[in-house]
Design a protein around this motif. Structure first.
Motif, short mmCIF file in Angstrom:
data_model
loop_
_atom_site.label_atom_id
_atom_site.label_comp_id
_atom_site.label_asym_id
_atom_site.label_seq_id
_atom_site.Cartn_x
_atom_site.Cartn_y
_atom_site.Cartn_z
N GLY A 1 0.77 -1.24 0.00
CA GLY A 1 0.00 0.00 0.00
C GLY A 1 0.79 1.27 0.00
N ARG A 2 2.10 1.22 0.06
CA ARG A 2 2.89 2.45 0.07
C ARG A 2 3.10 2.92 -1.36
N PRO A 3 2.98 4.23 -1.62
CA PRO A 3 3.16 4.75 -2.99
C PRO A 3 4.50 4.38 -3.59
N ALA A 4 5.57 4.45 -2.78
CA ALA A 4 6.90 4.14 -3.31
C ALA A 4 6.96 2.71 -3.82
N VAL A 5 6.32 1.79 -3.12
CA VAL A 5 6.33 0.40 -3.55
C VAL A 5 5.56 0.23 -4.85
N CYS A 6 4.44 0.95 -4.98
CA CYS A 6 3.65 0.88 -6.21
C CYS A 6 4.42 1.46 -7.39
N LEU A 7 5.12 2.57 -7.15
CA LEU A 7 5.95 3.14 -8.21
C LEU A 7 7.05 2.17 -8.61
N ALA B 1 -0.05 -1.52 -18.13
CA ALA B 1 -1.35 -0.88 -17.90
C ALA B 1 -2.12 -1.60 -16.79
N ALA B 2 -2.05 -2.94 -16.79
CA ALA B 2 -2.72 -3.71 -15.73
C ALA B 2 -2.10 -3.42 -14.37
N THR B 3 -0.78 -3.26 -14.33
CA THR B 3 -0.10 -2.94 -13.07
C THR B 3 -0.52 -1.57 -12.56
N CYS B 4 -0.62 -0.59 -13.46
CA CYS B 4 -1.06 0.76 -13.06
C CYS B 4 -2.47 0.72 -12.49
N ALA B 5 -3.36 0.00 -13.16
CA ALA B 5 -4.73 -0.09 -12.67
C ALA B 5 -4.78 -0.78 -11.30
N ALA B 6 -4.02 -1.86 -11.14
CA ALA B 6 -4.01 -2.58 -9.86
C ALA B 6 -3.45 -1.71 -8.74
N CYS B 7 -2.37 -0.96 -9.04
CA CYS B 7 -1.80 -0.08 -8.02
C CYS B 7 -2.78 1.02 -7.64
N GLY B 8 -3.55 1.50 -8.62
CA GLY B 8 -4.57 2.51 -8.32
C GLY B 8 -5.61 1.99 -7.35
N VAL B 9 -6.04 0.75 -7.57
CA VAL B 9 -7.03 0.13 -6.67
C VAL B 9 -6.43 -0.06 -5.28
N ILE B 10 -5.18 -0.53 -5.23
CA ILE B 10 -4.52 -0.78 -3.95
C ILE B 10 -4.39 0.50 -3.13
N LEU B 11 -4.08 1.61 -3.79
CA LEU B 11 -3.81 2.87 -3.09
C LEU B 11 -5.06 3.73 -2.87
N TRP B 12 -6.19 3.32 -3.40
CA TRP B 12 -7.35 4.21 -3.42
C TRP B 12 -7.78 4.66 -2.03
N ARG B 13 -7.80 3.78 -1.06
CA ARG B 13 -8.30 4.14 0.27
C ARG B 13 -7.29 4.95 1.07
N SER B 14 -6.01 4.64 0.93
CA SER B 14 -5.00 5.28 1.77
C SER B 14 -4.30 6.47 1.11
N HIS B 15 -4.18 6.47 -0.17
CA HIS B 15 -3.44 7.53 -0.87
C HIS B 15 -4.18 7.87 -2.17
N ARG B 16 -5.24 8.69 -2.05
CA ARG B 16 -6.09 8.98 -3.18
C ARG B 16 -5.33 9.65 -4.34
N TRP C 1 -2.10 9.50 -5.12
CA TRP C 1 -1.24 8.54 -5.79
C TRP C 1 -2.09 7.57 -6.63
N ALA C 2 -3.22 7.19 -6.11
CA ALA C 2 -4.10 6.30 -6.86
C ALA C 2 -4.58 6.97 -8.14
N ALA C 3 -4.92 8.28 -8.03
CA ALA C 3 -5.36 9.01 -9.22
C ALA C 3 -4.24 9.05 -10.26
N GLY C 4 -2.99 9.20 -9.80
CA GLY C 4 -1.86 9.18 -10.73
C GLY C 4 -1.72 7.84 -11.43
N CYS C 5 -1.94 6.77 -10.67
CA CYS C 5 -1.88 5.43 -11.28
C CYS C 5 -2.97 5.26 -12.33
N PHE C 6 -4.18 5.70 -12.00
CA PHE C 6 -5.27 5.61 -12.97
C PHE C 6 -5.00 6.48 -14.20
N ALA C 7 -4.35 7.63 -13.99
CA ALA C 7 -4.02 8.50 -15.11
C ALA C 7 -3.00 7.82 -16.03
#
Length: 346
Positions: free
Chosen positions: A24-30, A67-82, A84-90
């Motif tokens: 769930g940490r943004p750095a890990v998703c990046l 693209a699938a990884t970006c979408a998954a990271c967006g879902v993972i971060l949505w509750r805790s880091h909106r 960062w999640a928006a950036g993943c979805f973008a």
């Protein structure tokens, strides 16, 4: 086999990256997204040494797995880091937007280019249609619309610069050749000064079958034709690829037609040199241009108009179709092109 290995390896990398990103940490998703992008690049370069196959792997890797990884990271971060999640979805939206444009929009988004050339060698205006690289694996409404557009323009001369159908299966290729013949006859493709076709590098030894019982003049070896005030020199496929070709100048306005523009590097004294083959790169990046041209000419020559000096001009069409087979069937920043050239006296 290399494509299967690539997909299996990318699936493993993607699943591992998404599993790691569940912390769930943004750095890990990046880091997860970066690892998938880097893996796609390294695997594409390592599993194949063929440029088109590498591009296909990269297309699958970035537009699919990344693209699938970006979408998954967006879902993972949505509750805790909106944010960062928006950036993943973008990032996901950007990748899929490029994919939609490259695979579905641009390949059939035909651009008509008009060029006007003045010459004292002519006493009346003439219109020339240049069609390059139809290069299709299916004769459909798009191909019909291109032919109908040529016929509607009523050109005085039609020049076909090679690569007509592409399918390595003999049965399917013969069917495509028959369908192309039927299309040419249905549309009534003809011109007062003639319709000339040269061979391209994906055309098989039976390529002339594309034009049996049509109005098209098939030219398999280098020959010159008198067409009123014009001299039309059609090059063999081999000569068109030669950067040391020599074609002497004539008294009349001379058009030299070849498949590949390499011949423009030689001592070719024609007034107007025409070619295709490069597809404009098929994939171009803003500010960079074509990534691949499969030609020895400078990248700036791979599409459009080039002044060669001494009154000579080179026009390389981006072509109608796309590379098939192992290449990804996409165009990006490089729409298909039909060229009409107005030759005017003066």
């Amino acid at each position: 086999m290399s494509l299967i290995l690539f997909n299996v390896a990318m699936a493993v990398v993607t699943i591992t990256a998404i599993w790691s990103a569940r912390r769930g940490r943004p750095a890990v998703c990046l880091l997860a997204k970066f690892s998938v992008a880097a893996a796609a690049l390294l695997l594409a370069a390592g599993l194949t040494d063929e440029a088109f196959a590498a591009m296909r792997c990269l297309a699958y890797g970035w537009f699919g797995f990344l693209a699938a990884t970006c979408a998954a990271c967006g879902v993972i971060l949505w509750r805790s880091h909106r944010r960062w999640a928006a950036g993943c979805f973008a990032c996901f939206a950007l990748l899929e937007g490029v994919a939609i444009d490259g695979f579905w929009i641009e390949p059939h988004w035909l651009e008509v280019t008009r060029v006007k050339i003045s010459t004292p060698k002519l006493s009346r205006p003439l219109k020339v249609a240049l069609l390059a690289d139809l290069q299709t694996d299916e004769i459909g409404e798009y191909e019909r619309s291109v032919m109908e557009r040529i016929v509607a323009e009523q050109p005085d001369l039609v020049l076909l610069a090679g690569d007509y159908v592409q399918d390595w299966n003999e049965r399917r290729r013969r069917r495509l050749q028959q369908e192309l013949r039927e299309l040419l006859n249905d549309c009534g493709l003809s011109a007062p000064l003639g319709v000339y076709a040269v061979r391209g590098n994906v055309d098989g030894g039976d390529w002339e079958s594309c034009f049996t019982d049509t109005e098209v003049i098939v030219v398999g070896r280098t020959r010159s034709f008198d067409a009123g005030e014009l001299t039309i020199t059609c090059l063999s496929m081999r000569d068109s690829f030669s950067p040391r070709l020599s074609v002497p100048a004539g008294d009349r306005f001379q058009i030299v037609l070849g498949h590949c523009p390499n011949f423009a590097l030689g001592d070719v004294r024609g007034d107007l040199l025409l070619a295709g083959h490069c597809h404009g790169g098929q994939v171009r990046l803003p500010g960079i241009g074509p990534l691949i041209t499969h030609s020895r000419v400078p990248r700036s020559w791979a599409a459009g108009i080039t002044e060669l000096g001494a009154g000579r001009m080179l026009i390389v069409s981006r072509g109608i179709g796309m590379e098939r087979g192992v290449a990804p069937p996409l165009r990006f920043w490089c729409r298909p092109e039909l060229v009409f050239i107005e030759l005017a006296p003066g």
